[in-house]
Design a protein around this motif. Structure first.
Motif, PDB file in Angstrom:
ATOM      1  N   VAL A  38       0.836  -1.203   0.000  1.00 21.40           N
ATOM      2  CA  VAL A  38       0.000   0.000   0.000  1.00 21.40           C
ATOM      3  C   VAL A  38       0.871   1.255   0.000  1.00 21.40           C
ATOM      4  O   VAL A  38       0.619   2.208  -0.732  1.00 21.40           O
ATOM      5  CB  VAL A  38      -0.958   0.001   1.208  1.00 21.40           C
ATOM      6  N   GLU A  39       1.942   1.252   0.809  1.00 23.56           N
ATOM      7  CA  GLU A  39       2.855   2.401   0.856  1.00 23.56           C
ATOM      8  C   GLU A  39       3.478   2.664  -0.514  1.00 23.56           C
ATOM      9  O   GLU A  39       3.591   3.809  -0.963  1.00 23.56           O
ATOM     10  CB  GLU A  39       3.967   2.141   1.874  1.00 23.56           C
ATOM     11  N   ILE A  40       3.902   1.580  -1.166  1.00 24.40           N
ATOM     12  CA  ILE A  40       4.528   1.717  -2.488  1.00 24.40           C
ATOM     13  C   ILE A  40       3.532   2.331  -3.475  1.00 24.40           C
ATOM     14  O   ILE A  40       3.859   3.253  -4.231  1.00 24.40           O
ATOM     15  CB  ILE A  40       5.023   0.342  -2.995  1.00 24.40           C
ATOM     16  N   LEU A  41       2.317   1.815  -3.445  1.00 22.23           N
ATOM     17  CA  LEU A  41       1.309   2.321  -4.373  1.00 22.23           C
ATOM     18  C   LEU A  41       0.990   3.786  -4.108  1.00 22.23           C
ATOM     19  O   LEU A  41       0.841   4.591  -5.038  1.00 22.23           O
ATOM     20  CB  LEU A  41       0.042   1.476  -4.278  1.00 22.23           C
ATOM     21  N   LYS A  42       0.913   4.162  -2.841  1.00 19.43           N
ATOM     22  CA  LYS A  42       0.631   5.562  -2.501  1.00 19.43           C
ATOM     23  C   LYS A  42       1.720   6.497  -3.023  1.00 19.43           C
ATOM     24  O   LYS A  42       1.435   7.645  -3.392  1.00 19.43           O
ATOM     25  CB  LYS A  42       0.488   5.713  -0.982  1.00 19.43           C
ATOM     26  N   SER A  43       2.956   6.011  -3.088  1.00 20.93           N
ATOM     27  CA  SER A  43       4.040   6.842  -3.617  1.00 20.93           C
ATOM     28  C   SER A  43       3.837   7.128  -5.103  1.00 20.93           C
ATOM     29  O   SER A  43       4.236   8.184  -5.608  1.00 20.93           O
ATOM     30  CB  SER A  43       5.396   6.172  -3.386  1.00 20.93           C
ATOM     31  N   TYR A  44       3.219   6.189  -5.832  1.00 14.59           N
ATOM     32  CA  TYR A  44       2.877   6.417  -7.245  1.00 14.59           C
ATOM     33  C   TYR A  44       1.714   7.400  -7.352  1.00 14.59           C
ATOM     34  O   TYR A  44       1.734   8.326  -8.168  1.00 14.59           O
ATOM     35  CB  TYR A  44       2.502   5.101  -7.926  1.00 14.59           C
ATOM     36  N   LEU A  45       0.698   7.177  -6.522  1.00 13.89           N
ATOM     37  CA  LEU A  45      -0.513   7.998  -6.591  1.00 13.89           C
ATOM     38  C   LEU A  45      -0.264   9.436  -6.162  1.00 13.89           C
ATOM     39  O   LEU A  45      -1.020  10.338  -6.531  1.00 13.89           O
ATOM     40  CB  LEU A  45      -1.610   7.376  -5.721  1.00 13.89           C
ATOM     41  N   CYS A  88      -3.288   6.748 -11.838  1.00  9.32           N
ATOM     42  CA  CYS A  88      -2.822   5.398 -12.156  1.00  9.32           C
ATOM     43  C   CYS A  88      -3.978   4.430 -12.379  1.00  9.32           C
ATOM     44  O   CYS A  88      -5.049   4.564 -11.771  1.00  9.32           O
ATOM     45  CB  CYS A  88      -1.958   4.849 -11.016  1.00  9.32           C
ATOM     46  N   ARG A  89      -3.729   3.466 -13.240  1.00 10.00           N
ATOM     47  CA  ARG A  89      -4.588   2.291 -13.342  1.00 10.00           C
ATOM     48  C   ARG A  89      -3.894   1.163 -12.579  1.00 10.00           C
ATOM     49  O   ARG A  89      -2.669   1.016 -12.657  1.00 10.00           O
ATOM     50  CB  ARG A  89      -4.792   1.879 -14.798  1.00 10.00           C
ATOM     51  N   ILE A  90      -4.686   0.349 -11.883  1.00 12.76           N
ATOM     52  CA  ILE A  90      -4.106  -0.683 -11.028  1.00 12.76           C
ATOM     53  C   ILE A  90      -4.788  -2.023 -11.284  1.00 12.76           C
ATOM     54  O   ILE A  90      -6.020  -2.084 -11.424  1.00 12.76           O
ATOM     55  CB  ILE A  90      -4.266  -0.297  -9.532  1.00 12.76           C
ATOM     56  N   TRP A  91      -3.996  -3.061 -11.316  1.00 17.52           N
ATOM     57  CA  TRP A  91      -4.490  -4.432 -11.419  1.00 17.52           C
ATOM     58  C   TRP A  91      -3.990  -5.199 -10.194  1.00 17.52           C
ATOM     59  O   TRP A  91      -2.778  -5.287  -9.973  1.00 17.52           O
ATOM     60  CB  TRP A  91      -3.970  -5.114 -12.685  1.00 17.52           C
ATOM     61  N   GLU A 135      -9.560  -3.493  -1.384  1.00 21.46           N
ATOM     62  CA  GLU A 135     -10.445  -2.675  -0.557  1.00 21.46           C
ATOM     63  C   GLU A 135      -9.706  -1.462   0.020  1.00 21.46           C
ATOM     64  O   GLU A 135     -10.286  -0.393   0.208  1.00 21.46           O
ATOM     65  CB  GLU A 135     -11.045  -3.511   0.574  1.00 21.46           C
ATOM     66  N   THR A 136      -8.413  -1.636   0.290  1.00 22.43           N
ATOM     67  CA  THR A 136      -7.621  -0.558   0.890  1.00 22.43           C
ATOM     68  C   THR A 136      -7.321   0.557  -0.100  1.00 22.43           C
ATOM     69  O   THR A 136      -7.280   1.741   0.272  1.00 22.43           O
ATOM     70  CB  THR A 136      -6.293  -1.111   1.447  1.00 22.43           C
ATOM     71  N   ILE A 137      -7.147   0.207  -1.363  1.00 21.29           N
ATOM     72  CA  ILE A 137      -6.634   1.205  -2.316  1.00 21.29           C
ATOM     73  C   ILE A 137      -7.639   1.658  -3.371  1.00 21.29           C
ATOM     74  O   ILE A 137      -7.413   2.666  -4.041  1.00 21.29           O
ATOM     75  CB  ILE A 137      -5.343   0.695  -3.002  1.00 21.29           C
ATOM     76  N   LYS A 138      -8.767   0.958  -3.507  1.00 25.52           N
ATOM     77  CA  LYS A 138      -9.652   1.236  -4.648  1.00 25.52           C
ATOM     78  C   LYS A 138     -10.192   2.665  -4.673  1.00 25.52           C
ATOM     79  O   LYS A 138     -10.470   3.212  -5.743  1.00 25.52           O
ATOM     80  CB  LYS A 138     -10.799   0.233  -4.682  1.00 25.52           C
TER      81      LYS A 138
END
Length: 282
Positions: free
Chosen positions: A214-221, A226-229, A244-247
């Motif tokens: 989640v931390e890594i993804l937040k750094s992108y956002l 972003c689109r995420i799979w 559920e945490t990132i959608k």
């Protein structure tokens, strides 16, 4: 009139629905058990593989030169004058080189073979973006110029439940595997620009691994839309939690849940994998 075929290998983990929707031709890996072998994704499901792993870890082999050649000839028979073929990283498989060799057997179609330098849906997203370009009517030359620019926008991060399968597949040393198991350390793995696995960070247990992702993804956002799979290799519960945490986070353009790591990759990662592919959107 020019017609472009789009071809990829089964390590791209593209769903059957998307393959059919975009008319993408699939080159399946072979999944080889002691008593039988299967065409990846066509004759064996991820569920079958993960159920079988406790009893036997199969081996894999590349799509055959004959299979690749026949697929190209099939494209020619359908009126295709050009073919774009996107493969998983050449640092992780010999598929890219095999396809380049096979292309020499078919003279009546112009081919472009692209080493994605990645795998799973990170490769799959690149294929799907290419399909959109074809559907938009862009020319062959335009598309092959665009594809390399897409690669830098797509990254993959995942964690695995056990290091056993990477060890047995010769991916890591035994000592590193033993230390990880004793301390319950779970690596968060990415694929670098060099096309090989890298440990991005380490987490103690599944919950911390989820938090790290989640931390890594937040750094992108924080920087881009972003689109995420969200992907799972028999680790759907953790994948669901990640989803559920990132959608609903800010800058999430799309978030897809339900991607499954197929047998060709699942053999080497084992059950319990979960992670995500992120694509920066302009």
């Amino acid at each position: 009139m020019r017609k472009i075929a789009l071809i990829t290998d089964s390590a791209s983990d593209i769903s059957t629905e998307d393959l059919n929707k975009h008319n993408i031709k699939l080159l399946p890996f072979k999944i080889i058990f002691s008593d039988k072998e299967y065409d990846d994704r066509l004759e064996i499901t991820p569920e079958f593989l993960y159920d079988a792993l406790p009893n036997e870890i199969p081996t894999t082999s590349l799509p055959s030169i004959e299979r690749i050649t026949n697929t190209l000839r099939e494209a020619v028979a359908e009126g295709c004058t050009h073919a774009i073929i996107i493969t998983l990283s050449s640092e992780l498989s010999g598929t890219y080189n095999s396809i380049r060799l096979a292309c020499e057997n078919v003279n009546d179609i112009t081919t472009f073979v692209y080493d994605s330098k990645t795998l799973s849906m990170a490769e799959g997203v690149l294929v799907l973006e290419t399909a959109k370009l074809i559907e938009e009517g862009k020319s062959f030359n335009e598309i092959i110029d665009i594809i390399p620019t897409l690669t830098s926008k797509i990254d993959i991060f995942f964690t695995i439940d056990t290091l056993e399968y990477l060890k047995k597949g010769g991916r890591i040393g035994k000592v590193a595997g033993t230390i990880g198991e004793v301390l319950n350390l779970k690596p968060v793995i990415t694929v670098g620009d060099d096309g090989i696995y890298h440990t991005y960070c380490k987490a103690r247990g599944k919950k911390q691994a989820l938090s790290k992702l989640v931390e890594i993804l937040k750094s992108y956002l924080a920087k881009d839309k972003c689109r995420i799979w969200i992907m799972s290799g028999n680790g759907l519960e953790q994948a669901q939690s990640l989803f559920e945490t990132i959608k609903n986070l800010e800058n999430v353009e799309e978030c897809h849940l339900g991607g499954t790591i197929g047998p060709a990759l699942g053999v080497h990662t084992g059950p319990g994998l979960f992670g995500f592919i992120v694509e920066k959107v302009d």
